[in-house]
Design a protein around this motif. Structure first.
Motif, PDB file in Angstrom:
ATOM      1  N   ASP A 158       0.550  -1.231   0.060  1.00  0.00           N
ATOM      2  CA  ASP A 158       0.023   0.159   0.074  1.00  0.00           C
ATOM      3  C   ASP A 158       0.983   1.542   0.034  1.00  0.00           C
ATOM      4  O   ASP A 158       1.565   1.479   0.740  1.00  0.00           O
ATOM      5  CB  ASP A 158      -0.848  -0.012   1.194  1.00  0.00           C
ATOM      6  CG  ASP A 158      -1.987   0.831   0.957  1.00  0.00           C
ATOM      7  OD1 ASP A 158      -2.453   0.973  -0.183  1.00  0.00           O
ATOM      8  OD2 ASP A 158      -2.905   1.026   1.988  1.00  0.00           O
ATOM      9  N   GLY A 159       0.438   2.137  -0.906  1.00  0.00           N
ATOM     10  CA  GLY A 159       1.333   3.365  -0.866  1.00  0.00           C
ATOM     11  C   GLY A 159       2.551   3.632  -1.443  1.00  0.00           C
ATOM     12  O   GLY A 159       3.233   4.528  -1.481  1.00  0.00           O
ATOM     13  N   CYS A 160       2.985   2.214  -1.892  1.00  0.00           N
ATOM     14  CA  CYS A 160       4.486   2.428  -2.559  1.00  0.00           C
ATOM     15  C   CYS A 160       4.443   2.494  -3.970  1.00  0.00           C
ATOM     16  O   CYS A 160       3.677   1.680  -4.809  1.00  0.00           O
ATOM     17  CB  CYS A 160       4.905   0.956  -2.385  1.00  0.00           C
ATOM     18  SG  CYS A 160       6.725   0.557  -2.887  1.00  0.00           S
ATOM     19  N   TRP A 167       4.269  -0.557  -9.149  1.00  0.00           N
ATOM     20  CA  TRP A 167       3.712  -0.942  -7.910  1.00  0.00           C
ATOM     21  C   TRP A 167       4.308  -2.279  -7.538  1.00  0.00           C
ATOM     22  O   TRP A 167       4.900  -2.936  -8.567  1.00  0.00           O
ATOM     23  CB  TRP A 167       2.222  -1.182  -8.062  1.00  0.00           C
ATOM     24  CG  TRP A 167       1.260   0.182  -8.023  1.00  0.00           C
ATOM     25  CD1 TRP A 167       1.879   1.286  -7.982  1.00  0.00           C
ATOM     26  CD2 TRP A 167       0.045   0.224  -8.429  1.00  0.00           C
ATOM     27  NE1 TRP A 167       1.046   2.410  -8.027  1.00  0.00           N
ATOM     28  CE2 TRP A 167      -0.025   1.685  -8.389  1.00  0.00           C
ATOM     29  CE3 TRP A 167      -0.910  -0.679  -8.754  1.00  0.00           C
ATOM     30  CZ2 TRP A 167      -1.431   2.160  -8.777  1.00  0.00           C
ATOM     31  CZ3 TRP A 167      -2.158  -0.042  -9.074  1.00  0.00           C
ATOM     32  CH2 TRP A 167      -2.328   1.228  -8.998  1.00  0.00           C
TER      33      TRP A 167
END
Ligand code: 5RP
Length: 214
Positions: A158-160, A167
């Protein structure tokens, strides 16, 4: 010996592989940060570095080490990087820091790959650490379904967003007994940019900080 001291010992030990005039390939992570600190002390002896991530580029430049574009350099004599897991054949899981794609590129360009780890990274069979897979964003679900078909449990990090704008899927539940075959197979999946298995181009030397040097 505390964990950080083991990482520092591994990072400092890798300096023995640096020769005068070299352009040194530099990986990413907290163990590599210790290597960069040690490299800064002998920076007058080297030509510079090729970096595997934006984070390492910033560390190198902050210490006055020149960073070259890989395209401007021929084969690199030495690449120094950490790992998330390392088996007895020097095959690795990498990508905990999301830098796996550029790490694999620089490792592939290197004549010698010195891996620096603390003892907690040594395993008999790879896979307890979730295997990072960098994917093109639009292929995330497609690749995830393929990974499930192969017995893995992928989790979207998540969020990376990687340095390449992609991703990461972290694949849990794998027991990787044939890392070369799995790397080859997962590399074939449409949408996969890089698999965090470094088996085809594995480490040549593994330095375990705080333990006997392998
Ligand atoms: C980054 C990596 C790192 O080498 C790996 O995550 C190990 O990091 P650390 O030295 O901080 O334990 O593969 O993508």
């Amino acid at each position: 010996m505390p964990h950080d001291a083991q990482k520092r010992a591994a990072g400092e030990a890798a300096i023995a592989y640096v020769e005068d005039g070299m352009v040194v390939g530099v990986g990413t992570g907290s163990t590599v940060a210790y290597f960069i600190d040690a490299l800064a002390k002998i920076k007058h002896r080297i030509e510079g570095a090729v970096s595997s991530s934006q984070a390492s580029t910033e560390l190198l430049q902050a210490r006055g080490i020149r960073v070259f574009d890989l395209n401007a350099i021929g084969p690199i004599p030495l690449y120094v990087d950490g790992a998330d897991e390392c088996d007895g054949d020097k095959c690795l899981i990498k990508g905990g820091g999301a830098a796996l794609t550029r790490e694999k590129i620089v490792a592939s360009a290197a004549n010698k790959f010195v891996c620096i780890i603390d003892p907690s990274k040594r395993v008999d069979v790879l896979g307890k650490f979730p295997l990072p897979v960098e994917v093109i964003p639009m292929a995330r679900s497609l690749v995830a379904r393929e990974l499930v078909r192969r017995g893995g449990a992928p989790v979207w990090r998540d969020g990376c967003v990687t340095d390449n704008g992609n991703w990461i899927l972290d694949v849990h539940g794998l027991r990787i007994t044939d890392p070369v075959a799995m790397e080859r197979e997962l590399n074939q999946l449409a949408g996969v940019v890089t698999v965090g298995l470094f088996a085809q181009r594995r480490a040549d030397v593994v330095l375990v900080g705080g333990a006997e040097m392998a």
